[in-house]
Write a protein that holds these residues in place. Structure first.
Motif, PDB file in Angstrom:
ATOM      1  N   LYS A   1      78.061  18.624  11.433  1.00 45.58           N
ATOM      2  CA  LYS A   1      76.971  18.961  12.378  1.00 45.58           C
ATOM      3  C   LYS A   1      76.261  20.122  11.778  1.00 45.58           C
ATOM      4  N   HIS A   2      77.080  21.045  11.112  1.00 40.49           N
ATOM      5  CA  HIS A   2      76.623  22.457  10.792  1.00 40.49           C
ATOM      6  C   HIS A   2      76.436  22.366   9.081  1.00 40.49           C
TER       7      HIS A   2
ATOM      8  N   ALA B   1      82.614  17.592  13.787  1.00 42.53           N
ATOM      9  CA  ALA B   1      81.929  18.667  14.324  1.00 42.53           C
ATOM     10  C   ALA B   1      81.407  19.600  13.213  1.00 42.53           C
TER      11      ALA B   1
ATOM     12  N   ASP C   1      75.824  32.247  11.198  1.00 48.39           N
ATOM     13  CA  ASP C   1      74.964  31.509  11.384  1.00 48.39           C
ATOM     14  C   ASP C   1      73.741  31.692  10.367  1.00 48.39           C
TER      15      ASP C   1
ATOM     16  N   ALA D   1      81.772  14.430  20.034  1.00 48.99           N
ATOM     17  CA  ALA D   1      81.636  15.258  21.051  1.00 48.99           C
ATOM     18  C   ALA D   1      82.403  16.609  20.518  1.00 48.99           C
ATOM     19  N   GLU D   2      83.292  16.535  19.663  1.00 47.15           N
ATOM     20  CA  GLU D   2      84.252  17.766  19.456  1.00 47.15           C
ATOM     21  C   GLU D   2      83.212  18.978  18.891  1.00 47.15           C
ATOM     22  N   GLU D   3      83.770  20.163  19.031  1.00 42.33           N
ATOM     23  CA  GLU D   3      82.938  21.271  18.817  1.00 42.33           C
ATOM     24  C   GLU D   3      83.701  22.139  17.739  1.00 42.33           C
ATOM     25  N   TRP D   4      82.695  22.956  17.144  1.00 43.52           N
ATOM     26  CA  TRP D   4      83.186  23.903  16.093  1.00 43.52           C
ATOM     27  C   TRP D   4      82.116  24.680  15.756  1.00 43.52           C
ATOM     28  N   ARG D   5      82.318  25.787  15.370  1.00 39.56           N
ATOM     29  CA  ARG D   5      81.326  26.819  14.997  1.00 39.56           C
ATOM     30  C   ARG D   5      81.618  27.468  13.393  1.00 39.56           C
TER      31      ARG D   5
END
Length: 367
Positions: free
Chosen positions: A267-268, A264, A208, A200-204
């Motif tokens: 995921k990208h 995280a 994009d 559930a960890e987030e990172w951006r």
């Protein structure tokens, strides 16, 4: 019901167990976790009570063959945990010991005290048909082993410091990734990777509109030539790069940090350049990310070869080909289909819930 986990050190060994600990704690089990101070916060955060073991000393190889130096270094660290763990188990009397496969002191203690045991395996499992690591690589511990056996009056030989059977083993890979999987009986429980709260960890990423490649050699290894090759080959900006490294300057296109929340970031990511540690390999497959594996150790080389065999990515031994390999694996339709099948296999493997079922079943036998 008292359950004692034992893993001295290594993020790749401790991390897979944390979601299992959290699942057991959520079900009301009393869980202790014996490990070094570096992992105390992680295990208490998962819901276990920390039991302190002597820390793994820093490893600073001085020859051109660090693997040869690693085994005596690690053996001595293991030996130092034995009396501490033995005293604790004699006083606390756990119903079950869940120990990492490399932590042979826990196995000796469980057998000496008649305690039920479960072995956790953070890499592919071994049996008579498949052996991940040749025990001869541990020949360098012969003198230390003889001294330990004499001092503590235990039955231990060189092969069993690397691999020893157990009545019950939890393997943190899906059966579909295991070589010669059909030869492993039902004492081996292949539960796949378990991410727990880390999922559930987030990172951006910074942008994009540009594809991302993640680069990491794990928490132990470092290679200045490798990092420079990544900086040079991705300098044109066609890819953005997130790279785990220390003492390396980032660029406009390469975001360098000493640590990233790996699940995280994956995921990208469109590709992952990795050392091929099993934890990283499994997290990439969990996210469906193709791998470019640059192995640093014999175990990682075996993982890289399995990735290639299953059509999940490429193995690269020449830094000059990193960019071309990323371009290939990220656009290969066959690799994409193979990744989708492996993700489905991981989903069906049971994860932390299945592992907790196995642990509780064995604990009831000892309670």
């Amino acid at each position: 019901m008292g359950i004692l986990f034992v893993t001295l050190a290594g993020h790749g060994h401790v991390t897979p167990t944390l979601a299992v600990v959290a699942e057991l704690a959520a079900r009301g089990a009393e869980v202790e976790y014996a490990t070094g101070a570096d992992h105390a916060e992680a295990v208490t955060g998962a819901g276990a009570r920390w039991v302190e073991l002597p820390a793994l000393p820093a490893f600073r190889p001085v020859t051109a063959n660090p693997i040869d130096e690693w085994f005596p270094h690690y053996f001595r660290a293991m030996a130092a945990t034995y009396p501490v763990l033995l005293d604790h188990c004699r006083s606390s009397k756990p119903d079950l010991i869940v120990y990492d496969s490399t932590n042979w002191p826990a196995r000796l203690i469980a057998r000496a005290l008649g305690i039920q045991a479960v072995r956790t395996v953070p890499h592919t499992a071994s049996n008579a048909h498949y052996n991940l690591m040749d025990a001869s690589v541990a020949q360098y511990v012969a003198d230390d082993l003889a001294e330990f056996v004499s001092s503590h009056d235990v039955d231990l030989d060189i092969p069993s410091t690397i691999e020893a059977p157990e009545a019950c083993s939890i393997v943190f890979v899906p059966r579909e990734f295991q070589p010669h999987a059909e030869t492993f009986d039902d004492s081996f429980h292949f539960v796949g990777p378990v991410l727990g709260e880390r999922a559930a960890e987030e990172w951006r990423p910074r942008r994009d509109d540009v594809p991302l490649v993640f680069v990491s050699l794990g928490s132990v290894m470092s290679d200045a030539g490798f990092y420079q090759a990544c900086l040079d080959q991705f300098a044109d900006g066609a890819w953005q790069v997130a790279m785990t490294a220390r003492d390396v300057e980032g660029t406009e296109h390469v975001d360098v940090r000493p640590w990233f929340p790996q699940p995280a970031v994956l995921k990208h990511a469109r590709a992952f350049i990795s050392h091929g540690g099993m934890n990283s390999t499994m997290e990439a497959l969990h996210a469906g990310v193709p791998l470019v594996v640059v192995p640093q150790t014999p175990e990682q080389a075996a993982n890289a070869d399995r990735v290639v065999e299953l059509g999940l990515g490429e193995r690269i031994d020449d830094h000059a080909d990193l960019r071309a390999a990323v371009d290939r694996v990220s656009s290969d339709g066959t690799i994409r289909r193979n990744l989708d099948r492996m993700r489905a296999a991981i989903h069906d493997s049971g994860g932390a819930a299945k592992a907790a079922d196995v642990v509780l079943s064995r604990a009831l036998r000892g309670a």
